[in-house]
Design a protein around this motif. Sequence first.
Motif, PDB file in Angstrom:
ATOM      1  N   LEU A 131      34.021  29.927  40.532  1.00 37.57           N
ATOM      2  CA  LEU A 131      34.164  30.683  41.775  1.00 37.57           C
ATOM      3  C   LEU A 131      35.107  31.869  41.592  1.00 37.57           C
ATOM      4  O   LEU A 131      34.837  32.969  42.093  1.00 37.57           O
ATOM      5  CB  LEU A 131      34.681  29.761  42.888  1.00 37.57           C
ATOM      6  CG  LEU A 131      33.723  28.683  43.388  1.00 37.57           C
ATOM      7  CD1 LEU A 131      34.447  27.742  44.359  1.00 37.57           C
ATOM      8  CD2 LEU A 131      32.491  29.287  44.055  1.00 37.57           C
ATOM      9  N   GLU A 132      36.203  31.648  40.868  1.00 33.39           N
ATOM     10  CA  GLU A 132      37.186  32.716  40.666  1.00 33.39           C
ATOM     11  C   GLU A 132      36.578  33.883  39.893  1.00 33.39           C
ATOM     12  O   GLU A 132      36.704  35.049  40.293  1.00 33.39           O
ATOM     13  CB  GLU A 132      38.399  32.174  39.918  1.00 33.39           C
ATOM     14  CG  GLU A 132      39.433  33.247  39.613  1.00 33.39           C
ATOM     15  CD  GLU A 132      40.444  32.796  38.561  1.00 33.39           C
ATOM     16  OE1 GLU A 132      40.326  31.648  38.078  1.00 33.39           O
ATOM     17  OE2 GLU A 132      41.324  33.588  38.219  1.00 33.39           O
ATOM     18  N   ARG A 133      35.917  33.586  38.773  1.00 29.52           N
ATOM     19  CA  ARG A 133      35.328  34.636  37.945  1.00 29.52           C
ATOM     20  C   ARG A 133      34.228  35.377  38.705  1.00 29.52           C
ATOM     21  O   ARG A 133      34.118  36.605  38.636  1.00 29.52           O
ATOM     22  CB  ARG A 133      34.768  34.040  36.655  1.00 29.52           C
ATOM     23  CG  ARG A 133      35.822  33.601  35.666  1.00 29.52           C
ATOM     24  CD  ARG A 133      35.184  32.957  34.442  1.00 29.52           C
ATOM     25  NE  ARG A 133      34.258  33.882  33.803  1.00 29.52           N
ATOM     26  CZ  ARG A 133      34.621  34.836  32.936  1.00 29.52           C
ATOM     27  NH1 ARG A 133      35.894  34.997  32.615  1.00 29.52           N
ATOM     28  NH2 ARG A 133      33.725  35.629  32.392  1.00 29.52           N
ATOM     29  N   SER A 134      33.406  34.627  39.432  1.00 28.00           N
ATOM     30  CA  SER A 134      32.311  35.245  40.177  1.00 28.00           C
ATOM     31  C   SER A 134      32.839  36.149  41.278  1.00 28.00           C
ATOM     32  O   SER A 134      32.333  37.258  41.491  1.00 28.00           O
ATOM     33  CB  SER A 134      31.399  34.159  40.769  1.00 28.00           C
ATOM     34  OG  SER A 134      30.837  33.351  39.758  1.00 28.00           O
ATOM     35  N   CYS A 135      33.864  35.684  41.976  1.00 29.14           N
ATOM     36  CA  CYS A 135      34.459  36.477  43.055  1.00 29.14           C
ATOM     37  C   CYS A 135      35.063  37.763  42.503  1.00 29.14           C
ATOM     38  O   CYS A 135      34.870  38.848  43.076  1.00 29.14           O
ATOM     39  CB  CYS A 135      35.521  35.646  43.770  1.00 29.14           C
ATOM     40  SG  CYS A 135      36.330  36.515  45.130  1.00 29.14           S
ATOM     41  N   THR A 136      35.776  37.669  41.384  1.00 31.82           N
ATOM     42  CA  THR A 136      36.403  38.851  40.784  1.00 31.82           C
ATOM     43  C   THR A 136      35.349  39.858  40.339  1.00 31.82           C
ATOM     44  O   THR A 136      35.513  41.072  40.520  1.00 31.82           O
ATOM     45  CB  THR A 136      37.276  38.440  39.588  1.00 31.82           C
ATOM     46  OG1 THR A 136      38.211  37.444  40.006  1.00 31.82           O
ATOM     47  CG2 THR A 136      38.042  39.633  39.040  1.00 31.82           C
ATOM     48  N   ALA A 137      34.252  39.365  39.749  1.00 31.63           N
ATOM     49  CA  ALA A 137      33.185  40.260  39.287  1.00 31.63           C
ATOM     50  C   ALA A 137      32.532  40.989  40.451  1.00 31.63           C
ATOM     51  O   ALA A 137      32.271  42.200  40.390  1.00 31.63           O
ATOM     52  CB  ALA A 137      32.145  39.457  38.510  1.00 31.63           C
ATOM     53  N   GLU A 138      32.257  40.269  41.536  1.00 30.62           N
ATOM     54  CA  GLU A 138      31.648  40.900  42.704  1.00 30.62           C
ATOM     55  C   GLU A 138      32.594  41.920  43.332  1.00 30.62           C
ATOM     56  O   GLU A 138      32.177  43.007  43.747  1.00 30.62           O
ATOM     57  CB  GLU A 138      31.262  39.833  43.735  1.00 30.62           C
ATOM     58  CG  GLU A 138      30.213  38.828  43.283  1.00 30.62           C
ATOM     59  CD  GLU A 138      28.799  39.389  43.278  1.00 30.62           C
ATOM     60  OE1 GLU A 138      28.616  40.547  43.707  1.00 30.62           O
ATOM     61  OE2 GLU A 138      27.877  38.676  42.853  1.00 30.62           O
ATOM     62  N   PHE A 139      33.872  41.582  43.378  1.00 37.39           N
ATOM     63  CA  PHE A 139      34.844  42.496  43.970  1.00 37.39           C
ATOM     64  C   PHE A 139      35.019  43.743  43.112  1.00 37.39           C
ATOM     65  O   PHE A 139      35.229  44.842  43.639  1.00 37.39           O
ATOM     66  CB  PHE A 139      36.186  41.775  44.150  1.00 37.39           C
ATOM     67  CG  PHE A 139      37.188  42.552  44.951  1.00 37.39           C
ATOM     68  CD1 PHE A 139      36.972  42.800  46.300  1.00 37.39           C
ATOM     69  CD2 PHE A 139      38.342  43.045  44.370  1.00 37.39           C
ATOM     70  CE1 PHE A 139      37.889  43.525  47.050  1.00 37.39           C
ATOM     71  CE2 PHE A 139      39.264  43.767  45.111  1.00 37.39           C
ATOM     72  CZ  PHE A 139      39.033  44.007  46.459  1.00 37.39           C
ATOM     73  N   SER A 140      34.901  43.587  41.800  1.00 35.03           N
ATOM     74  CA  SER A 140      34.946  44.738  40.896  1.00 35.03           C
ATOM     75  C   SER A 140      33.827  45.719  41.229  1.00 35.03           C
ATOM     76  O   SER A 140      34.052  46.939  41.298  1.00 35.03           O
ATOM     77  CB  SER A 140      34.824  44.270  39.445  1.00 35.03           C
ATOM     78  OG  SER A 140      34.670  45.356  38.571  1.00 35.03           O
ATOM     79  N   GLY A 141      32.612  45.198  41.451  1.00 32.54           N
ATOM     80  CA  GLY A 141      31.493  46.055  41.841  1.00 32.54           C
ATOM     81  C   GLY A 141      31.739  46.744  43.165  1.00 32.54           C
ATOM     82  O   GLY A 141      31.423  47.925  43.339  1.00 32.54           O
TER      83      GLY A 141
END
Length: 339
Positions: A131-141
């Motif tokens: 969840l943490e990695r996925s959230c960070t990746a989406e927020f980066s976009g």
Amino acid sequence: MAAEMALVKAISAPKFGSPRRTFSYSKFTSIKISATAQTTSIPKPKPSKKANKTEIKETLLTPRFYTTDFDEMEILFNTEINKKLNQSEFEALLQEFKTDYNQTHFVRNKEFKEAADKMEGPSRNIFVEFLERSCTAEFSGFLLYKELGRRLKKTNPVVAEIFSLMSRDEARHAGFLNKGLSDFNLALDLGFLTKARKYTFFKPKFIFYATYLSEKIGYWRYITIYRHLKANPEYQCYPIFKYFENWCQDENRHGDFFSALLKAQPQFLNDWKAKLWSRFFCLSVYVTMYLNDCQRTAFYEGIGLDTKEFDMHVIFEVRLTLCTSSIYLYYLLCLFKLN
């Protein structure tokens, strides 16, 4: 890196139709816990609903934030300078984004917290990392698309609005994932990350190459997991996967937009340097995906997938997608050179 790429040789598409029975679950033993499971140890008191949420620490493995040459972007999408821009295609894509098919899709229910409470030990930690990695990746976009939407507003309002609407999608995804972290009494401070994280600079053409591939890869990862868990519901450990069918359509639309951007910039595709860079990004994006997933084999085993087969399937399907796209002649060269 070359040694790992020897593994990235998909010749035929693996099948995901039947449940896997050969996994060893020693690393992920508590992913499926019955609601009536008993334990001989003294029951632990339930945490208060008002308990303070823990702030997640960043690691070197968390996805990066990106920035680019926004002045060059303004030149690339200036309709007075670049006569090859197909504004009618961008306008059609804009209408697609304005429809906002997933406006009411990301609505949570009580299943989320119930599923999180059943996870314990290593399985809980592994899922939190997902969840943490996925959230960070989406927020980066979200951050990159938002800034592009702001900077291109005067130069090309249509393209700028599409970037703004894509940032809407990414923010929605990030928020949904962060809500998932709250089920585990955790929270990712996205405001702090915005200011504290270092940003990696990519030239515009590199943003186009990498993001186009990443969005198409994201589509095939999400839809593959969704279809697998629909066929094998015994591995459905957390309800977020039930949202992946509609969610992946956002990724697909984003990829279609970047395909249109690349068509509008033939200098990024036609010459020998462009072909080498395309090949490099095909290689690097696939290797990054594969190595990241290999480090998290327990997660994929927990939802009934073989990590290598899953990645090979995704790569194979992305290749087929590129074969049917209007820029396939360039990427096809890159992809088949990997064999």
